[in-house]
Design a protein around this motif. Structure first.
Motif, PDB file in Angstrom:
ATOM      1  N   ALA A  65       0.814  -1.214   0.000  1.00 28.03           N
ATOM      2  CA  ALA A  65       0.000   0.000   0.000  1.00 28.03           C
ATOM      3  C   ALA A  65       0.852   1.270   0.000  1.00 28.03           C
ATOM      4  CB  ALA A  65      -0.926  -0.008   1.213  1.00 28.03           C
ATOM      5  N   ALA A  67       4.178   1.890  -0.431  1.00 30.31           N
ATOM      6  CA  ALA A  67       5.139   2.075  -1.514  1.00 30.31           C
ATOM      7  C   ALA A  67       4.437   2.264  -2.854  1.00 30.31           C
ATOM      8  CB  ALA A  67       6.098   0.891  -1.572  1.00 30.31           C
ATOM      9  N   VAL A  68       3.227   1.677  -3.008  1.00 30.90           N
ATOM     10  CA  VAL A  68       2.487   1.900  -4.253  1.00 30.90           C
ATOM     11  C   VAL A  68       2.156   3.372  -4.389  1.00 30.90           C
ATOM     12  CG1 VAL A  68       0.385   1.380  -5.510  1.00 30.90           C
ATOM     13  CG2 VAL A  68       1.514  -0.418  -4.248  1.00 30.90           C
ATOM     14  N   LEU A  69       1.750   3.986  -3.268  1.00 36.05           N
ATOM     15  CA  LEU A  69       1.414   5.407  -3.326  1.00 36.05           C
ATOM     16  C   LEU A  69       2.668   6.246  -3.587  1.00 36.05           C
ATOM     17  CD1 LEU A  69      -1.253   5.631  -0.534  1.00 36.05           C
ATOM     18  CD2 LEU A  69      -1.547   5.481  -2.976  1.00 36.05           C
TER      19      LEU A  69
ATOM     20  N   SER B 121      -1.500  -8.302  -3.245  1.00 35.06           N
ATOM     21  CA  SER B 121      -1.365  -6.850  -3.221  1.00 35.06           C
ATOM     22  C   SER B 121      -0.109  -6.397  -3.952  1.00 35.06           C
ATOM     23  CB  SER B 121      -1.358  -6.333  -1.780  1.00 35.06           C
ATOM     24  OG  SER B 121      -0.188  -6.747  -1.133  1.00 35.06           O
ATOM     25  N   VAL B 124       0.024  -5.332  -8.304  1.00 32.78           N
ATOM     26  CA  VAL B 124      -0.088  -4.018  -8.912  1.00 32.78           C
ATOM     27  C   VAL B 124       1.267  -3.522  -9.453  1.00 32.78           C
ATOM     28  CG1 VAL B 124       0.253  -2.831  -6.742  1.00 32.78           C
ATOM     29  CG2 VAL B 124      -1.055  -1.746  -8.499  1.00 32.78           C
ATOM     30  N   TYR B 125       2.381  -4.005  -8.866  1.00 34.89           N
ATOM     31  CA  TYR B 125       3.691  -3.498  -9.296  1.00 34.89           C
ATOM     32  C   TYR B 125       4.013  -3.817 -10.747  1.00 34.89           C
ATOM     33  CZ  TYR B 125       4.844  -1.830  -4.760  1.00 34.89           C
ATOM     34  OH  TYR B 125       4.823  -1.114  -3.618  1.00 34.89           O
ATOM     35  N   VAL B 128       2.008  -1.336 -12.819  1.00 32.97           N
ATOM     36  CA  VAL B 128       2.469   0.057 -12.730  1.00 32.97           C
ATOM     37  C   VAL B 128       3.823   0.216 -13.416  1.00 32.97           C
ATOM     38  CG1 VAL B 128       3.276   1.811 -11.145  1.00 32.97           C
ATOM     39  CG2 VAL B 128       1.194   0.604 -10.654  1.00 32.97           C
ATOM     40  N   SER B 147      -3.789   0.600 -10.771  1.00 27.90           N
ATOM     41  CA  SER B 147      -3.307   0.602  -9.392  1.00 27.90           C
ATOM     42  C   SER B 147      -4.355   1.187  -8.466  1.00 27.90           C
ATOM     43  CB  SER B 147      -1.980   1.342  -9.279  1.00 27.90           C
ATOM     44  OG  SER B 147      -2.022   2.510 -10.014  1.00 27.90           O
ATOM     45  N   ILE B 151      -5.878  -1.156  -5.401  1.00 30.94           N
ATOM     46  CA  ILE B 151      -5.762  -0.757  -3.999  1.00 30.94           C
ATOM     47  C   ILE B 151      -7.141  -0.628  -3.377  1.00 30.94           C
ATOM     48  CG2 ILE B 151      -5.042   1.117  -2.485  1.00 30.94           C
ATOM     49  CD1 ILE B 151      -2.748   1.620  -4.344  1.00 30.94           C
ATOM     50  N   GLU B 154      -8.670  -4.106  -2.790  1.00 33.93           N
ATOM     51  CA  GLU B 154      -7.953  -4.925  -1.820  1.00 33.93           C
ATOM     52  C   GLU B 154      -8.473  -4.703  -0.405  1.00 33.93           C
ATOM     53  OE1 GLU B 154      -3.830  -4.063  -2.291  1.00 33.93           O
ATOM     54  OE2 GLU B 154      -3.965  -5.511  -3.931  1.00 33.93           O
TER      55      GLU B 154
END
Lengths: 203, 334
Positions: A65, A67-69, B121, B124-125, B128, B147, B151, B154
């Protein structure tokens, strides 16, 4: 050298290398990706120390969460690299000082830097016999530290309210979609059958 | 030393036993999808390559394998190539904790559910990174949409998992399945509303119809993977379908009693556990394809509204209800 020790040094080595790359990478997106790599290695070390719950929570919360942001923001912003380089030497003493303080604190906690041996790790993560560490954590969190836990929740709630108040602004009249109203709209309110005379149209 | 080598060899064999059938399953999931959607739209689906078009996935795979890998000149090379690999690997490593039968699991860890949640989770990487490294507006928009969507959904998935965990009293997947044993008292019955929400959330999580806005071909061409070709594209494609199968497996484990037979009696117990598990996965996969054939695509703001304003409060309420019920009737597992 046992396998566990070898894995520990591998994870620790990659973790430190990734942490160095976070501050030295030229591209900010690469920095965030190295940060994620560092998180992963930290999670691996948690697993080695027998704290599998913390390891998973670290991956879910920080990698999944937070690090995605970070990545999101860094990718969206067009960051000027040369401007960032300029501040590097200016902030170096402060950064070094903070790092030094942390290092001294770690020394004070562990006495020596013998993290590789089992004793300090066992002291840091005392898991009762016959109990998974999820149970142990839950037991401590919801009985002994119940009020501290609730307090943390309230602080987070305040932070949420603060974030919403800071970003919420009145944009004036906005046409909003009301799903309930749309769903409950009946045919007579929407469609009308009219007989139209030719050449006249609906007057 | 010999023992060490033997145990490593045994682990590798187990991994092969899971990954091999999985990749075959992925290939035939694409075939089944085209056949099912074809049947729903009164078409035949693939039918020329092999009997009933059964060799079509092999032909598609060979085509992708033989094509040229094109890397756009403005792309960030390393990340561009890393992204499909991450997507593919993440869709495979989650299978380590899925139990196919009692004791038939590669790694029976205490925090199995959390591990699955963590791996999903991370999905998503790949997306992105692909969107950013492609250096293309369509790809980037697709990645941003993806993404934000993953999020958002999730959170609902996490809360639903918590409701199931409260009922089962364990984070271990084998124990969650065992908690559902006994004459079909699967969690899909007491947690029916959550099963429905979970189904919708995994559609969104895997970027499938009706929530496939990241690859909305009408407005984004194909979104995050528009610049990919050949094997790099194939890895995304395999990853997407492997993720669908994985999510179906998670659904089957959490709500449909994993490997358990519907009733603990004669005709049902003749089939071994793994067969029941695979049948349940196929059932959930069918819902994936069914949704694709039937439902129109959501608008993006509607998608966000559904995730944050409907699923999130509802699943939070359900967690409170479940725990209240368990405490009131003294059902909490020790």
């Amino acid at each position: 050298m046992t396998v566990a020790l070898f894995v520990f040094y591998l994870l620790a080595g990659v973790c430190i290398a990734a942490a160095v790359m976070v501050v030295s990478a030229r591209n900010p997106v690469h920095s965030v990706l190295f940060l994620i790599l560092a998180f992963f290695n930290a999670a691996g070390m948690f697993v080695l120390a027998g704290a599998e719950f913390l390891a998973m929570v670290l991956v879910v919360v920080y990698v999944g969460a937070v690090a995605v942001l970070f990545l999101f923001v860094v990718m969206m912003l067009d960051i000027d690299l040369t401007a960032m380089r300029e501040g590097f030497l200016k902030f170096l003493p402060v950064g070094a000082l903070i790092g030094l303080v942390l290092l001294v604190e770690l020394f004070l906690v562990f006495g020596t830097l013998s993290v590789g041996t089992a004793a300090p790790i066992a002291a840091a993560v005392p898991v009762p016999e016959g109990m998974s560490n999820t149970e142990a954590l839950g037991g401590v969190l919801y009985t002994e530290y119940f009020f501290a836990f609730q307090l943390a929740g309230i602080i987070l709630l305040v932070a949420i309210i603060g974030a919403i108040t800071l970003t919420l602004r009145d944009r004036g009249p906005v046409k909003r979609q009301d799903i309930g109203r749309q769903v409950h709209r009946e045919r007579p309110a929407a469609v009308q059958l009219r007989k139209v005379d030719s050449g006249k149209g609906i007057g | 030393m010999i023992d060490g080598i033997l145990s490593v060899a045994w682990i590798v064999t187990q991994i092969m036993l899971v990954v091999g059938p999985l990749l075959l399953g992925v290939a035939y999931a694409t075939w089944a999808e085209r056949k099912i959607i074809g049947a729903m739209q009164l078409r035949q689906g693939p039918m020329t390559v092999g009997p009933y078009g059964l060799l079509q996935p092999i032909a598609d795979g060979a085509k992708l394998f033989l094509k040229e890998t094109v890397i756009p000149s403005g792309a960030n090379r390393g990340i561009f190539l890393l992204a499909p690999m991450i997507t593919f690997v993440l869709s495979l490593i989650a299978w380590a904790v899925i139990p196919f039968d009692y004791g038939m699991v590669i790694s029976d860890i205490n925090v199995g559910v959390l591990y699955l949640f963590a791996v999903s989770s991370l999905g998503v990487y790949g997306i992105v990174m692909a969107g950013w490294a492609s250096n293309s507006r369509y790809a980037f928009l697709g990645a941003l949409r993806s993404s934000a969507q993953m999020i958002s959904y999730e959170i609902a998935i996490g809360l639903i998992i918590i409701a199931v965990l409260i009922s089962a009293g364990s984070l271990n997947l084998t124990e969650i399945v065992l908690a559902q044993s006994g004459n079909g008292f699967w969690y899909v019955f007491p947690h029916l509303p959550m099963a429905v929400v979970f189904m919708a959330a995994i559609l969104a999580e895997t970027n499938r119809h009706p929530f496939d806005l990241p690859e909305d071909e009408a407005s984004l061409v194909t979104g995050y993977n528009v610049e990919y070709s050949s094997m790099a594209f194939a890895l995304f494609f395999l990853g997407e379908y492997a993720n669908m199968i994985l999510m179906s497996g998670i659904f089957a484990t959490l709500f449909l009693g994993g490997w358990l037979a519907p009733f603990e009696m004669a005709p049902f117990t003749w089939l071994p556990g793994p067969v029941w598990f695979i049948l349940k996965i196929c059932l959930v996969l069918f819902v994936f394809f069914w949704a694709r054939a039937t439902l129109p695509r959501y608008r993006y703001d509607q998608l966000m509204r559904l995730g944050w304003k409907v699923f999130l409060p509802f699943s939070l309420l359900w967690v409170v209800l479940t725990s209240g019920f368990m405490v009131a009737f003294d059902l909490l597992p020790a």
